[in-house]
Structures are given as structure tokens and as C-alpha cells.
Design a protein around this motif. Sequence first.
Motif, PDB file in Angstrom:
ATOM      1  N   ALA A  24       0.834  -1.213   0.000  1.00 20.88           N
ATOM      2  CA  ALA A  24       0.000   0.000   0.000  1.00 20.88           C
ATOM      3  C   ALA A  24       0.863   1.255   0.000  1.00 20.88           C
ATOM      4  O   ALA A  24       1.819   1.375   0.767  1.00 20.88           O
ATOM      5  CB  ALA A  24      -0.907   0.001   1.230  1.00 20.88           C
ATOM      6  N   THR A  25       0.524   2.202  -0.866  1.00 17.31           N
ATOM      7  CA  THR A  25       1.185   3.506  -0.911  1.00 17.31           C
ATOM      8  C   THR A  25       0.117   4.595  -0.946  1.00 17.31           C
ATOM      9  O   THR A  25      -1.029   4.357  -1.346  1.00 17.31           O
ATOM     10  CB  THR A  25       2.091   3.652  -2.149  1.00 17.31           C
ATOM     11  N   VAL A  26       0.499   5.800  -0.549  1.00 19.56           N
ATOM     12  CA  VAL A  26      -0.452   6.904  -0.545  1.00 19.56           C
ATOM     13  C   VAL A  26      -0.854   7.259  -1.975  1.00 19.56           C
ATOM     14  O   VAL A  26      -2.040   7.462  -2.278  1.00 19.56           O
ATOM     15  CB  VAL A  26       0.131   8.134   0.180  1.00 19.56           C
ATOM     16  N   GLN A  27       0.109   7.339  -2.864  1.00 14.91           N
ATOM     17  CA  GLN A  27      -0.197   7.647  -4.256  1.00 14.91           C
ATOM     18  C   GLN A  27      -1.156   6.621  -4.849  1.00 14.91           C
ATOM     19  O   GLN A  27      -2.123   6.975  -5.540  1.00 14.91           O
ATOM     20  CB  GLN A  27       1.078   7.713  -5.092  1.00 14.91           C
ATOM     21  N   GLY A  28      -0.896   5.352  -4.580  1.00 15.19           N
ATOM     22  CA  GLY A  28      -1.755   4.298  -5.098  1.00 15.19           C
ATOM     23  C   GLY A  28      -3.186   4.430  -4.602  1.00 15.19           C
ATOM     24  O   GLY A  28      -4.145   4.285  -5.377  1.00 15.19           O
ATOM     25  N   ALA A  29      -3.344   4.717  -3.302  1.00 14.68           N
ATOM     26  CA  ALA A  29      -4.683   4.868  -2.734  1.00 14.68           C
ATOM     27  C   ALA A  29      -5.397   6.072  -3.328  1.00 14.68           C
ATOM     28  O   ALA A  29      -6.593   6.019  -3.655  1.00 14.68           O
ATOM     29  CB  ALA A  29      -4.584   4.997  -1.214  1.00 14.68           C
ATOM     30  N   LEU A  30      -4.659   7.189  -3.483  1.00 10.45           N
ATOM     31  CA  LEU A  30      -5.268   8.408  -4.018  1.00 10.45           C
ATOM     32  C   LEU A  30      -5.671   8.220  -5.480  1.00 10.45           C
ATOM     33  O   LEU A  30      -6.783   8.611  -5.886  1.00 10.45           O
ATOM     34  CB  LEU A  30      -4.289   9.570  -3.874  1.00 10.45           C
TER      35      LEU A  30
END
Length: 255
Positions: A24-30
Motif C-alpha cells: 500500500a502507498t499513498v499515491q496508489g490509494a489516491l
Amino acid sequence: MRIALGVEYDGTDFLGWQRLTHGATVQGALEQALSRVAAHPIEVTCAGRTDAGVHGRCQVVHFDAPVERDMRGWVLGACSNLPASVAVLWAQAVPEAFHARFAARSRRYRYAILNRPVRAALDARYVTWERLPLDAGAMHAAAQALLGEHDFSAFRAVSCQAAHARRCVLGLQVRREGAQVIIDIEANAFLHHMVRNIVGSLLPVGRGQRPVAWPGELLAGRNREAAGPTAPASGLTFLGPRYENHWQLPAEVSA
């Protein structure tokens, strides 16, 4: 239409900002959340990537919207599709010339140290614990040697991929707020682990283990192996970038 977003996140459970093929990454979630709002794939560009465990108070990103949505729709739609640890704070249309990374004139970070004999419970995800008493005044005095443009090789991670180590530190303050020692730093840009390595070299000064002149000597020596260890990620928050006023972004990210 190009759109800029302000994004807040707790980085504890992410492998960092940048999208990865695993984890999980922040960019991926966004991007996943925005793609659901648009019903079309969306990729974002950020002002500054953060490492695993590092938080963001107001990360700024931009993307080119493939469909029309009002700004409230982008905010609420994204938030409804994001995990609880990520939120879109605002959305704003910007000129095509705006670039979240290249238009930023500076970036700001804050490092929080809980300085008391007992470890944190409520704030454990957002501070680093130091049980030995710290002299914040000595740390502040030592930090002033790092102001200005220098070669920051002594505070650069071995894995750093930047073309060179010259950066300009615009401000560096250390202060005590109750049981916490707060370190605020602003620079035109940062090297990989630069803030955490600076903190790791200020802590021995605060403990009285090194003289106030030591960080300045490390800077001049340009030897990463001589400097202090990399401070933990948990205490670090990316406060956000700063942009020129003509972009007319919210006050929290405007110069």
C-alpha cells in the motif's frame, strides 16, 4: 482541466508516497480513489515524495481531469473512496502551466520528539521518543550552521538518486513545547533522508554528547559515515510545499 489537490495522510501503514507494484502507498490509494470518481484512470504528480512511515499535513498534487466534476465532487468523492488515514482537503482548478513539483519554491517538514522518561501511547504514531533530557536551545544553535546553500552529502542517504547534494536550507528552528522538542525545516528541496539524518545529528548535541559545533563540522566534512544515525520515520511530517502567490492556491501552501 488541470486540478491541484491538498492531501493529508497518516503514513504509518503505507510503504511511502510513491506507487509500487506491491504493498500500500499513498499515491496508489489516491489514484484509485480519483479514478473511481472519474470512472477513468488518473495519475497524479506530487510536490515531494515521502518515505514509509512519514506523514503529510498538506501534500500537493496535480492531475489532468479526463471528465468534468465540480471541485466539491472531487473532494467528497475522493474522500469517500480513500482509507481513513488519507483525506483530500481541497481541490482547485489551476493553469496548465502549474506543476506540483516544479512550481514549488520550497518544501517544509516538521520533526516531533517526545522527550520524557515514559514512551508515548496516544501520540506514538506521530512522534519519536527520546527518554534522555534534550537541550533544545543547544540543538537550535547547532542547527544554524546548516542554513544557506551547501553540499549536504553528510546528511544524504546512500540510496539517494539526486544528481547532486547541493540544497538551500531557508529556515531551521528547534524549540521545546512542553514535553516535545519540535524541529521545523524549510528548504528549496531535500535529499533522501536528509531531514531524518539532520535530526539524528542534532540529537547527540541535545543530549550533551556532542558540541554545538559538531553538525557544522559534519556539513563541512561531507562524510555520511561520520554523522549521526537516521532518525525514525514516525516523528516526521511533510507540512507541505510553498508556491508563489500568483498560482492563487490556499494560504497554507502559498508564499
